[in-house]
Design a protein around this motif. Structure first.
Motif, mmCIF file in Angstrom:
data_model
loop_
_atom_site.group_PDB
_atom_site.id
_atom_site.type_symbol
_atom_site.label_atom_id
_atom_site.label_comp_id
_atom_site.label_asym_id
_atom_site.label_seq_id
_atom_site.Cartn_x
_atom_site.Cartn_y
_atom_site.Cartn_z
ATOM 1 N N GLU A 403 0.472 -0.917 -0.246
ATOM 2 C CA GLU A 403 0.163 -0.132 -0.203
ATOM 3 C C GLU A 403 0.550 1.248 0.092
ATOM 4 O OE1 GLU A 403 -2.572 -0.116 3.655
ATOM 5 O OE2 GLU A 403 -2.978 -1.974 2.804
ATOM 6 N N GLN A 404 0.060 2.255 -0.983
ATOM 7 C CA GLN A 404 1.097 3.163 -0.381
ATOM 8 C C GLN A 404 0.595 4.283 -0.460
ATOM 9 O OE1 GLN A 404 3.987 2.703 -4.580
ATOM 10 N NE2 GLN A 404 3.203 4.338 -4.782
ATOM 11 N N VAL A 405 0.503 4.806 0.303
ATOM 12 C CA VAL A 405 -0.193 5.952 1.436
ATOM 13 C C VAL A 405 0.375 8.144 0.591
ATOM 14 C CG1 VAL A 405 -0.989 6.729 3.679
ATOM 15 C CG2 VAL A 405 -0.072 4.619 2.737
ATOM 16 N N GLY A 406 -0.301 8.933 0.125
ATOM 17 C CA GLY A 406 0.452 10.063 0.411
ATOM 18 C C GLY A 406 -0.428 11.010 -0.489
ATOM 19 N N LEU A 407 -0.218 12.032 -0.437
ATOM 20 C CA LEU A 407 -1.522 12.779 -0.711
ATOM 21 C C LEU A 407 -1.656 12.587 -2.395
ATOM 22 C CD1 LEU A 407 -0.120 16.359 0.457
ATOM 23 C CD2 LEU A 407 -1.878 15.067 1.239
ATOM 24 N N PRO A 408 -2.993 12.767 -2.521
ATOM 25 C CA PRO A 408 -3.534 12.623 -3.976
ATOM 26 C C PRO A 408 -2.642 13.746 -5.163
ATOM 27 C CG PRO A 408 -5.523 13.023 -2.542
ATOM 28 C CD PRO A 408 -4.475 13.931 -1.639
ATOM 29 N N ALA A 410 0.083 13.257 -4.953
ATOM 30 C CA ALA A 410 1.828 13.191 -4.950
ATOM 31 C C ALA A 410 2.844 13.001 -6.477
ATOM 32 C CB ALA A 410 1.902 13.105 -3.525
ATOM 33 N N GLU A 411 3.822 13.228 -6.452
ATOM 34 C CA GLU A 411 4.865 12.004 -7.530
ATOM 35 C C GLU A 411 4.768 11.123 -6.334
ATOM 36 O OE1 GLU A 411 8.601 12.775 -10.281
ATOM 37 O OE2 GLU A 411 7.780 14.673 -9.476
#
Length: 485
Positions: A403-408, A410-411
């Motif tokens: 799972e990758q978590v980050g801001l929509p 974002a690179e």
């Protein structure tokens, strides 16, 4: 008796088909009304459910068509109950074994699913049947062929029954002689070999030279003021009973043997609960201790007062007992009580491994194979220094997702999580190197060669990458995300 029960489809599958899922689930919660409504007919299965599970008197003539009535009356399974009616003297509950076996767990009337309903307020020496704690222990137990297994505080015999499927010899102890009688009935009615049944407390009935390959116990672990109820209260101060069992198991385990327990432990003011549990582990044993739940002292007292049915009695007496529990905890500076699993393994390692962790999240039962694999991985990591680790080949464990978590938009993700969908269902954060490493582990390349390739892709110094990555590889192996190929 067994033949008659099976002929009537008085089995776990037969019950589910007759009652339906909602009534079946309600029965496990000690709610009988849905099952009573579903058994208003006269079929053999309905007669047996009313007799043994719902504790209803049944006309003699109806029972005679299902069971050998005279033999059951003579041997005590059934007793007369009013004019031309018969009642059961014990609870007999169908229980499906792990291999699809049709087993039957015997217990005292009203005790099939634990203390709900005020069992303990009636009698101290009652024998409980199958509950959540007993099935949890059965699920986490390592199952492998062994010569000798020991069940401490056997109760209705469910742990001994499971052990009899893979142990040449099973010994079961209990302070309550009625529990040993019930265990003998459970084993015989389930078609299992007889166990060596010994009366006495904990390890006392054992000979000095006896050792075992497997020791299990779902002990009376409740931390209470006094020992009013023998089926749940240990009779020692605080968590001393659980500590005594864990420490005493060390000298009874053969090399490589496992000891597995459920336990409560105190969270004492000014003391690290993990250090408390580490101090319990006997010398020469690896340990894996998992805290599954923590309750503050008020929640804990209320749980076990309800278990005994005290909340349904005189309010003043209930308040006095509640107050006594809080007095006991206050005197010991106990702020909370933990519950969980303790697994020991006898090892010849110079420095045993002790892992104490908190894991309140859902897991996938049965976990016995997961527990065994945990200790196998410990052996592997002990035998491989960093250089050997980099020469090793690994593969990604089954059903791992990333799972990758980050801001929509974002690179790059803020962080990457690997998550298990089996066993303990762990999740762990990894960096880009860790995620890339795990993703290409298929057993074909050594860890070192994989890191060299990652270094080339990322433009990093391969020597520096080899130096800083083994700790992350060790964690991934230890927690079961990757496995030695």
């Amino acid at each position: 008796m067994r033949d008659a029960l099976l002929a009537a489809s008085f089995t776990a599958d037969g019950l589910l088909e007759l009652l339906g899922a909602p009534a079946y689930a309600a029965l496990a919660r000690s709610e009988t009304v849905p099952a009573l409504r579903a058994t208003r007919g006269d079929t053999p299965l309905e007669v047996l459910v009313r007799l043994f599970l719902l504790q209803q008197p049944v006309p003699h003539a109806r029972v005679a068509g299902v069971l050998p009535v005279e033999a059951c009356l003579e041997s005590g399974w059934l007793v007369p109950a009013g004019k031309d009616e018969i009642a059961a003297s014990v609870d007999v509950r169908p229980y499906g074994g792990p291999g699809g076996e049709d087993w039957f767990i015997v217990s005292d009337l009203g005790c099939a699913v634990g203390g709900a309903g005020g069992i303990g307020s009636r009698e101290e020496g009652v024998v409980l049947g199958v509950g959540g704690a007993s099935t949890t222990l059965a699920g986490i137990t390592v199952r492998r062929p062994v010569s000798a297994a020991l069940d401490i505080g056997t109760g209705s015999g469910i742990q001994a029954l499971h052990a009899a499927q893979h142990a040449t010899r099973v010994t079961a102890t209990d302070l309550n002689p009625r529990a040993l009688h019930i265990t003998a009935l459970t084993l015989a009615l389930s078609g299992a070999p007889a166990a060596d049944l010994r009366e006495g407390s904990l390890f006392e009935p054992l000979r000095e030279d006896e050792t075992y390959d497997l020791i299990v116990s779902n002990p009376p672990f409740v931390i209470s003021p006094g020992a009013r109820l023998t089926y749940r209260d240990g009779g020692m101060g605080g968590d001393d009973l659980c500590r005594s069992i864990v420490q005493g198991a060390g000298e009874r385990l053969g090399e490589g043997g496992f000891a597995q327990f459920l336990a409560n432990w105190q969270h004492v003011e000014g003391e690290d609960w993990q250090d408390r549990l580490r101090s319990w582990v006997p010398r020469g044993c690896d340990a894996w201790i998992v805290q599954r739940e923590v309750q503050d002292v008020t929640q804990y007292a209320e749980l076990w007062l309800r278990d005994a049915g005290d909340h349904r009695g005189d309010p003043a007496e209930y308040a006095a007992r509640y107050d006594a529990w809080l007095d006991e905890f206050e005197a010991r500076k106990v702020r909370a009580v933990g519950f969980g699993w303790i697994t020991l393994r006898r090892t010849g390692a110079a420095v045993p491994s002790i892992t104490v962790e908190e894991w309140p999240h859902p897991v996938e039962q049965p976990l016995g194979e997961t527990v065994r694999a945990h200790f196998d991985r410990l052996d592997y990591l002990r035998a491989h220094d960093d250089a050997a680790l980099l020469e090793g080949h690994f593969r990604l464990a089954a059903e791992i997702v990333q799972e990758q978590v980050g801001l929509p938009g974002a690179e790059d993700p803020e962080h990457v999580v690997l998550r298990q969908h089996r066993g303990m269902r762990r999740a762990t954060k990894v960096d880009t190197v860790g995620a890339g490493f795990a993703g290409v582990c298929d057993g074909s390349l050594s860890a070192g060669r994989i890191l060299d390739a990652i270094a080339q892709l990322m433009g990093e110094d391969p020597v520096l990458l080899r130096d800083r990555t083994p700790a992350q590889i060790r964690l991934l192996v230890e927690q079961g995300f990757i496995e030695p190929a």
